[in-house]
Design an enzyme around this catalytic site. Structure first.
Site, PDB file in Angstrom:
ATOM      1  CD1 TRP A 153      41.961  46.723 -13.845  1.00 34.90           C
ATOM      2  CD2 TRP A 153      42.351  46.533 -16.035  1.00 34.90           C
ATOM      3  NE1 TRP A 153      41.898  45.379 -14.169  1.00 34.90           N
ATOM      4  CE2 TRP A 153      42.138  45.239 -15.516  1.00 34.90           C
ATOM      5  CE3 TRP A 153      42.630  46.654 -17.400  1.00 34.90           C
ATOM      6  CZ2 TRP A 153      42.181  44.086 -16.296  1.00 34.90           C
ATOM      7  CZ3 TRP A 153      42.668  45.506 -18.190  1.00 34.90           C
ATOM      8  CH2 TRP A 153      42.443  44.249 -17.638  1.00 34.90           C
ATOM      9  CG  ASN A 154      37.898  46.959 -18.886  1.00 32.93           C
ATOM     10  OD1 ASN A 154      37.412  47.833 -18.180  1.00 32.93           O
ATOM     11  ND2 ASN A 154      37.197  45.947 -19.338  1.00 32.93           N
ATOM     12  CE  LYS A 177      38.437  52.067  -5.887  1.00 37.59           C
ATOM     13  NZ  LYS A 177      39.581  51.718  -6.764  1.00 37.59           N
ATOM     14  N   PRO A 178      38.343  55.322  -9.238  1.00 32.45           N
ATOM     15  CG  PRO A 178      40.150  56.533 -10.109  1.00 32.45           C
ATOM     16  CD  PRO A 178      39.094  56.567  -9.028  1.00 32.45           C
ATOM     17  CD  GLU A 253      26.329  47.442 -16.314  1.00 38.78           C
ATOM     18  OE1 GLU A 253      26.616  46.517 -17.100  1.00 38.78           O
ATOM     19  OE2 GLU A 253      25.209  47.948 -16.258  1.00 38.78           O
ATOM     20  CB  CYS A 287      32.780  43.111 -19.650  1.00 42.80           C
ATOM     21  SG  CYS A 287      32.094  44.617 -20.357  1.00 42.80           S
TER      22      CYS A 287
END
Ligand code: NAD
Length: 483
Positions: A153-154, A177-178, A253, A287
């Site tokens: 979501w970021n 797929k979000p 990731e 991240c």
């Protein structure tokens, strides 16, 4: 409810059509800054997932030409840039980051489609000069197949762009797929794809809903050749276990715990400016955000003062309001987590040089977390070992280069690191000893479409961006033709 010319539908997209969940179930999407209900989207599960995978597989029967793929990629680049402000508004409403920052995300996302449109020639077959065994040897780059792209979501748009641009370039079909927290940006993106580009039905599909059920179906279905996932190390590790029986290809990731090393001879103002830009992007929820600020003893207090002074000038508020630097955290859980790290560090002797414990969140309060700077943080504190994911600057001291390197590497995560130091040669030598996939030397900048980016150790494997990112989505096939 949200209203946007890019949101005519609030559904998923399978086999070229907008569709709801078979069950009719819906999931609500809220604005983190106001708590307002933005929309309700379908809560899909395994049946819809298998249908999307079948459509994707069928669409791959007819390969597309490099010229077609270049047209699609450039078309998406243009569509994103033309609709930058509106897409960014949707990102801000569902994710919280300031609107100007969301516009930078859209430009960044567009850059991946542009970059791969320009580098499709790198996938052309090449022959090997030597002709051993009396054969002519040719190396082909074949599409991996149907790929599942799972995103967090970021960065609701950019994290998908990195994957999808390379997948399209390699001629793969995709199932996207979000995160259920930020699905609307993807719905808007798919409506742009539908309006502006003629993709074959089934080539790119959008699933909305339950992470567990959709994820399990993606792992189980043998037609999915690869899963490219961005998200937490916990879920990444689960995907390794669940796909192991099929030996499915993965690109992961995952989380970070970035050290930001400042040596005594560094330009401290530059290091402080870059830290602010790096640390407070998406309210500290990226991240690559500096997670442990390691500063040489002799300048640690001076550097903490410089950072504190800058942090006091930051404005927290609704990302759609002018002049806001930091939006809300994604939800109340995120707020409680960051506050837990702050309180744990204070209990163990850290000093708050800017900001303070913001207190418990009331029921109807939005998760705005005022930025704080902690000095005298040490390795006994949770914030030094875990990804803080919030606007909390944690400053630790080191005595010399060896200690700086040892402290920086004292984590199982290896995504991003930063080194500030006058002598570039020394900075390069330090970088060579760090187990991180991305290292900034006198810069706090994160990734770019033109260069590979990815993690070492438990930050995952595989690369996104650059030619390496493109090669993740191809399988090499070698043809030995008898002469
Ligand atoms: P998350 O792992 O909770 O979720 C990521 C995605 O996976 C979401 O779409 C979620 O719905 C889905 N998901 C959750 N459980 C699943 C399951 N069992 N099977 C399949 N899919 C599942 O992560 P998040 O909270 O959305 O994102 C924050 C994390 O992402 C942080 O750790 C951050 O460091 C990481 N991240 C990494 C990068 C990178 O490039 N390395 C970039 C951005 C974010």
């Amino acid at each position: 409810m949200i209203s946007s010319p890019l949101l005519k539908e609030f559904r998923g997209f399978i086999d070229g059509s907008w569709v709801g969940a078979d069950s009719g179930e819906l999931l609500e999407v809220h604005n983190p800054a106001t708590g307002t209900l933005l929309a309700a989207v379908p809560n899909m599960r395994n049946v819809e997932t298998d249908r999307a995978i079948a459509a994707a597989r069928a669409s791959m029967r007819i390969p597309s030409s490099a010229a077609e793929r270049a047209t699609w990629l450039s078309g998406i680049d243009h569509a994103l840039r033309e609709n930058k402000e509106e897409l960014a508004r949707i990102i801000t409403l569902e994710q919280g980051k300031p609107w100007p920052e969301a516009q930078v995300e859209v430009e960044y996302a567009a850059g991946f489609f542009r970059y791969y449109a320009q580098h499709l020639d790198r996938l052309e077959p090449h022959t090997i000069e030597e002709e051993p065994k009396n054969c002519r040897w040719t190396v082909y780059s074949r599409p991996v197949g149907v790929v599942a792209l799972i995103t967090p979501w970021n960065f609701p748009l950019a994290m998908l762009a990195k994957k999808l641009a390379a997948a399209i370039a390699a001629d793969c079909a995709a199932v996207v797929k979000p995160s259920a927290k930020t699905p609307l940006t993807m719905v808007a993106f798919f409506s742009l794809l539908e309006d502006k580009l003629q993709f074959p039905a089934g080539r790119i599909n959008l699933l909305l809903g339950q992470a567990g059920a959709i994820g399990d179906a993606l792992c189980r279905n043998p037609s999915v050749a690869m899963i490219s996932f961005t998200g937490s190390t916990r879920v990444g590790s689960e995907l390794i276990t669940k796909t192991a029986p099929q030996v499915k290809k993965l690109a992961l990731e995952l989380g970070g715990n970035a050290p930001y090393i400042v040596f005594a001879d560094a330009d401290l103002d530059r290091a402080a400016d870059h830290l602010i830009a790096n640390k407070f992007r998406a309210a500290g929820q990226t991240c690559v955000c500096a997670n442990r600020i390691l500063v040489e003893d002799s300048v640690a207090d001076r550097f903490a003062d410089k950072v504190a002074e800058r942090v006091r000038n930051l404005t927290v508020g609704d990302g759609m309001d002018e002049g806001v630097d930091i939006g809300p955290l994604i939800d109340a859980n995120a707020y409680e987590k960051v506050r837990g790290y702050l309180r744990d560090a204070l209990d163990k002797g850290a000093r708050c040089v800017a900001g303070a414990d913001p207190g418990e969140l009331e029921d109807d309060q939005a998760p705005f977390f005022p930025p704080a700077v902690l000095a005298d943080v040490n390795e006994s504190m949770k914030c030094s070992r875990q990804e803080v994911f919030g606007p909390l600057v944690t400053i630790m001291r080191f005595a010399d280069e060896d200690e700086a390197i040892a402290m920086a590497n004292n984590t199982s995560l290896g995504l991003a690191a930063y080194v500030f130091c006058k002598a570039l040669k020394r900075a390069e030598q330090v970088a060579a000893q760090l187990h991180f996939g991305h290292v900034g030397l006198n810069t706090g900048t994160g990734p770019t479409p033109e260069a590979p980016f990815g993690g070492m150790l438990q930050s995952g494997f595989g690369r996104e961006g650059g030619l390496e990112g493109l090669h993740e989505f191809v399988e090499v096939q070698t043809l030995a033709a008898a002469k």
